[in-house]
Design a protein around this motif. Structure first.
Motif, mmCIF file in Angstrom:
data_model
loop_
_atom_site.group_PDB
_atom_site.id
_atom_site.type_symbol
_atom_site.label_atom_id
_atom_site.label_comp_id
_atom_site.label_asym_id
_atom_site.label_seq_id
_atom_site.Cartn_x
_atom_site.Cartn_y
_atom_site.Cartn_z
ATOM 1 N N UNK A 106 0.830 -1.208 0.000
ATOM 2 C CA UNK A 106 0.000 0.000 0.000
ATOM 3 C C UNK A 106 0.865 1.260 0.000
ATOM 4 N N UNK A 107 0.456 2.252 -0.787
ATOM 5 C CA UNK A 107 1.182 3.513 -0.772
ATOM 6 C C UNK A 107 0.995 4.175 0.598
ATOM 7 N N UNK A 108 1.962 4.966 1.010
ATOM 8 C CA UNK A 108 1.968 5.503 2.379
ATOM 9 C C UNK A 108 0.787 6.423 2.654
ATOM 10 N N UNK A 109 0.262 7.083 1.625
ATOM 11 C CA UNK A 109 -0.844 8.018 1.831
ATOM 12 C C UNK A 109 -2.105 7.341 2.383
ATOM 13 N N UNK A 110 -2.212 6.043 2.194
ATOM 14 C CA UNK A 110 -3.430 5.341 2.604
ATOM 15 C C UNK A 110 -3.489 5.075 4.097
ATOM 16 N N UNK A 111 -2.341 4.994 4.748
ATOM 17 C CA UNK A 111 -2.293 4.678 6.177
ATOM 18 C C UNK A 111 -3.130 3.428 6.481
ATOM 19 N N UNK A 112 -2.836 2.348 5.770
ATOM 20 C CA UNK A 112 -3.561 1.092 5.952
ATOM 21 C C UNK A 112 -3.243 0.507 7.325
ATOM 22 N N UNK A 214 -11.011 8.135 2.677
ATOM 23 C CA UNK A 214 -9.616 8.043 3.111
ATOM 24 C C UNK A 214 -9.382 7.291 4.421
ATOM 25 N N UNK A 215 -10.391 7.231 5.305
ATOM 26 C CA UNK A 215 -10.169 6.660 6.642
ATOM 27 C C UNK A 215 -10.463 5.160 6.656
ATOM 28 N N UNK A 216 -9.486 4.388 7.098
ATOM 29 C CA UNK A 216 -9.640 2.948 7.281
ATOM 30 C C UNK A 216 -9.611 2.653 8.777
ATOM 31 N N UNK A 217 -10.378 1.671 9.210
ATOM 32 C CA UNK A 217 -10.492 1.347 10.639
ATOM 33 C C UNK A 217 -9.992 -0.058 10.883
ATOM 34 N N UNK A 218 -8.960 -0.176 11.712
ATOM 35 C CA UNK A 218 -8.370 -1.473 12.005
ATOM 36 C C UNK A 218 -8.978 -2.134 13.231
#
Length: 223
Positions: A106-112, A214-218
């Motif tokens: 994943x590219x860093x902008x995604x903050x996966x 843009x926001x992903x939730x872990x």
């Protein structure tokens, strides 16, 4: 395909059931119970954050339960995908050299989020970006406050919502890169999904670029 009866809790349960039915627990070397227990903590966030989003359509879903290569390898997951109403299993394009696929991160902008699974919201196959190179699509989607999706997220999209991949409605996965000009993409080949790649600067009339909030939730930290 819009459904006014859409309920986020019911949809989360459907997605989790779908993964179980496809055999994900065994592929992850977990019992069904352990697999469900691992992903269940994401249910509350799905309900809370997807409650105001539109019901699913063919090309857009309010959220996805994304499993990562930490849980099940890409090659095994693509083989469990099918087109809507079809049975032919998905395939990996032969142009991925052996051992090459894990280089696509994943590219860093995604903050996966780190870990085996997470939630992705407001996912769209990006058909408005057809006939635009991924480079141009990335510029436009970013200006609109959205970001591209990854290989893991694209596989979740077509696994949990097969209508997303359709003739002339295929999509690049600009959120996964490996340091060169290749961009992964999902398209249709001989009646089945195929995970391949195209060039960052090349447009295709049948290939858009999928996007998401843009926001992903872990997964929450375990005590």
């Amino acid at each position: 395909m819009s459904d006014s009866r859409y309920d986020a809790a019911t949809e989360f349960d459907r997605q989790l059931d779908r993964l179980v039915q496809l055999g994900y627990p065994a592929l992850a070397e977990l019992t069904e119970g352990a697999f469900r227990d691992l992903l269940a903590p994401l249910r509350a966030a799905a309900v809370a954050q997807a409650a105001g989003l539109a019901a699913p359509t063919e090309g857009r879903v309010p959220f996805l339960l994304v499993t990562t290569r930490e849980l099940v390898p890409v090659q095994e997951r693509i083989a469990l995908t099918t087109l809507a109403g079809k049975r032919k299993p998905g395939i990996l394009d032969r142009n991925f050299p052996a051992g090459d696929l894990p280089r696509f991160d994943p590219i860093k902008e995604l903050e996966v989020p780190a870990g085996p699974a997470y939630l992705l919201f407001d996912v769209d196959r990006g058909e408005e970006y057809r006939n635009l190179p991924p480079s141009g699509a990335l510029e436009q989607m970013t200006a609109e406050g959205r970001l591209p999706i990854t290989i893991d997220e694209g596989l979740a999209f077509i696994t949990l919502h097969p209508p997303a991949l359709a003739s002339n409605r295929c999509f690049s996965l600009v959120g996964s890169r490996c340091g060169d000009k290749r961009v992964p993409a999902l398209w249709i080949s001989q009646g089945a999904p195929k995970l391949g790649w195209c060039w960052y600067g090349n447009p295709h009339t049948w290939l858009g670029s999928a996007t998401a909030h843009p926001v992903r939730v872990g997964l929450p930290d375990r005590p």
